[in-house]
Design an enzyme around this catalytic site. Structure first.
Site, PDB file in Angstrom:
ATOM      1  N   THR A 265      69.095   5.657  77.242  1.00 12.36           N
ATOM      2  CA  THR A 265      69.771   4.510  77.865  1.00 12.36           C
ATOM      3  C   THR A 265      71.141   4.943  78.370  1.00 12.36           C
ATOM      4  O   THR A 265      71.915   5.555  77.624  1.00 12.36           O
ATOM      5  CB  THR A 265      69.898   3.355  76.856  1.00 12.36           C
ATOM      6  N   CYS A 353      88.160  25.635  71.523  1.00 13.06           N
ATOM      7  CA  CYS A 353      86.901  26.062  70.917  1.00 13.06           C
ATOM      8  C   CYS A 353      87.066  27.360  70.153  1.00 13.06           C
ATOM      9  O   CYS A 353      86.296  27.670  69.258  1.00 13.06           O
ATOM     10  CB  CYS A 353      85.844  26.267  71.992  1.00 13.06           C
TER      11      CYS A 353
END
Ligand SMILES: *Cc1c(COP(=O)(O)O)cnc(C)c1O
Length: 416
Positions: A265, A353
């Protein structure tokens, strides 16, 4: 939603100034945000667009009833907005769960769809982990990866791409601008040399979208990744441009949303927020570039004037407007970041990161910096809402911090 924005209408960007009380105060303390390559604050109009979807337009865009149709309308007008910034067709935009997912979809999707044609992929040594890690996985699955070197400015040589091409090459993936040093790659040139080749060309444009030109036809790319939260939009939403006629295997299977390319969705609040940020960014692109570049040059010039034994990393001109990357000799970037934080300034010692891994960033090593120079690196990334006043405070503060850290560094005394 204003779909009729004028591309040429470069109103003063002060008109879209951030709400000071929101971004300037973290825990009631005046705080300066210089880490826009990691993420950006959210524009007030973006927050409003997102909130409207949460409170008013909560429908499922696949349903035919009124709330469903309203959600569908927001979804499709958002797609139109993103397509317009990229100079693409609406049907070529697939919304995803962020830049990382866009990169993964591009690489795995193309590798799978074109594996019958060949198994060779060309990339560069300075890509984001969202490219490096999927390619590492593909290498384990039998794909052959050629990783091109960069020069001292962090720039790929297009003739190296040409030399690396083989009959089995199916994909070239080279980032538009590097997130650590800000160097903008010669994507147009690479696009031109690949134009008459049977090879798919992908670029990770997460850092350049709304910070530089990202017209897909000018760049000559077949696939291009973007992310919401690097452009004053929400986190967890992004898009992949997929040129008409390009085959791609989906990563996520299910209800067939996004023409089967990305099931699930649709994240209407996120998508509306991404589109709102893209509209604002596109409308003020030239003003943003001019304002931020001028601030960057001031910061760079003043810092280099005030501090010794420092090197400016990345290309002097072919770079992101807001990126300044320095290597300070004899000290560690991580220590500088902690001291800056204590002084109320957010900066980065590399990419978010890699900052927990205690490895110097691969980008700086690929550019030929020594381990020591890479460890001593500091990344400042400015946004349009930053001010010269903030930069002056930073310049004062960094000078003191570098002096303090060097005074307690055994390397400093030996090296002098
Ligand atoms: C931030 C970033 C990504 C990852 O995007 P997310 O939306 O955080 O997943 C990918 N590539 C580059 C160059 C980035 O800077």
């Amino acid at each position: 939603m204003n779909k009729n924005f004028n591309v040429r209408d470069n109103k003063d960007i002060d008109n879209q100034e951030m709400n000071n009380t929101d971004t300037d105060n973290i825990n009631n303390k005046k705080y300066i945000y210089f880490d826009h390559a990691a993420t950006t604050p959210v524009l007030p109009e973006v927050a409003q667009a997102v909130n409207e979807c949460f409170t008013k337009f909560y429908g499922n865009a696949s349903e035919p009833h009124l709330p469903g149709r309203q959600a569908k309308e927001i979804l499709e007008s958002s797609r139109q907005d993103v397509a317009q910034v990229l100079g693409a067709k609406e049907s070529e935009i697939t919304f995803t769960g962020g830049g990382t997912e866009s990169d993964n979809l591009a690489l795995f999707g193309i590798a799978e769809a074109y594996s019958g044609r060949g198994n060779h992929i060309i990339t560069s040594e300075i890509e984001h982990p969202a490219i490096l890690m999927p390619l590492k996985f593909l290498a384990r699955k039998g794909f052959k990866i050629t990783s091109l070197p960069v020069d001292k400015y962090g720039m790929v040589d297009p003739s190296d791409v040409k030399k690396a091409l083989k009959d089995t090459t199916i994909l070239v993936t080279i980032m538009h601008a590097n997130n650590i040093v800000g160097t903008i790659q010669p994507i147009e040139e690479i696009g031109r040399l690949l134009a008459d080749k049977n090879v798919i060309f992908h670029t990770d444009a997460v850092q350049t979208f709304c910070s530089a030109g990202t017209n897909v036809d000018s760049l000559g790319v077949d696939l291009l990744s973007i992310s919401g939260h690097k452009i004053y939009g929400p986190k967890g939403v992004g898009a992949l441009y997929i040129r008409k006629g390009t085959k791609i295997m989906p990563l996520i299977l299910g209800g067939g949303q996004e023409k089967g390319r990305r099931s699930g969705t649709e994240n209407i609040p996120g998508i509306a927020g991404l589109a709102s940020a893209a509209r604002a960014g596109f409308k003020t692109l030239d003003d943003r570039i001019a304002k931020i570049t001028a601030m960057r040059e001031y910061l760079k010039t003043e810092l280099l004037k005030n501090i010794d034994d420092v090197r400016f990393n990345g290309h002097p001109t072919h770079r992101l407007p807001g990126n300044c990357n320095f290597s300070f000799k004899f000290i560690e970037g991580e220590a500088i970041v902690l001291r800056l934080d204590m002084a109320g300034i957010a900066a980065s010692s590399g990419s978010a990161c890699s900052s927990s891994s205690m490895k110097p960033t691969h980008t700086l090593i690929a550019m030929g910096l020594s381990g020591e120079e890479a460890f001593g690196s500091l990344r400042i990334t400015l946004g349009f809402e930053n001010t010269y006043e903030e930069i002056d405070y930073f310049l004062e503060t960094i000078k003191r911090i570098i002096m303090d850290l060097r005074n307690i560094s055994p390397l400093y005394k030996k090296g002098r």
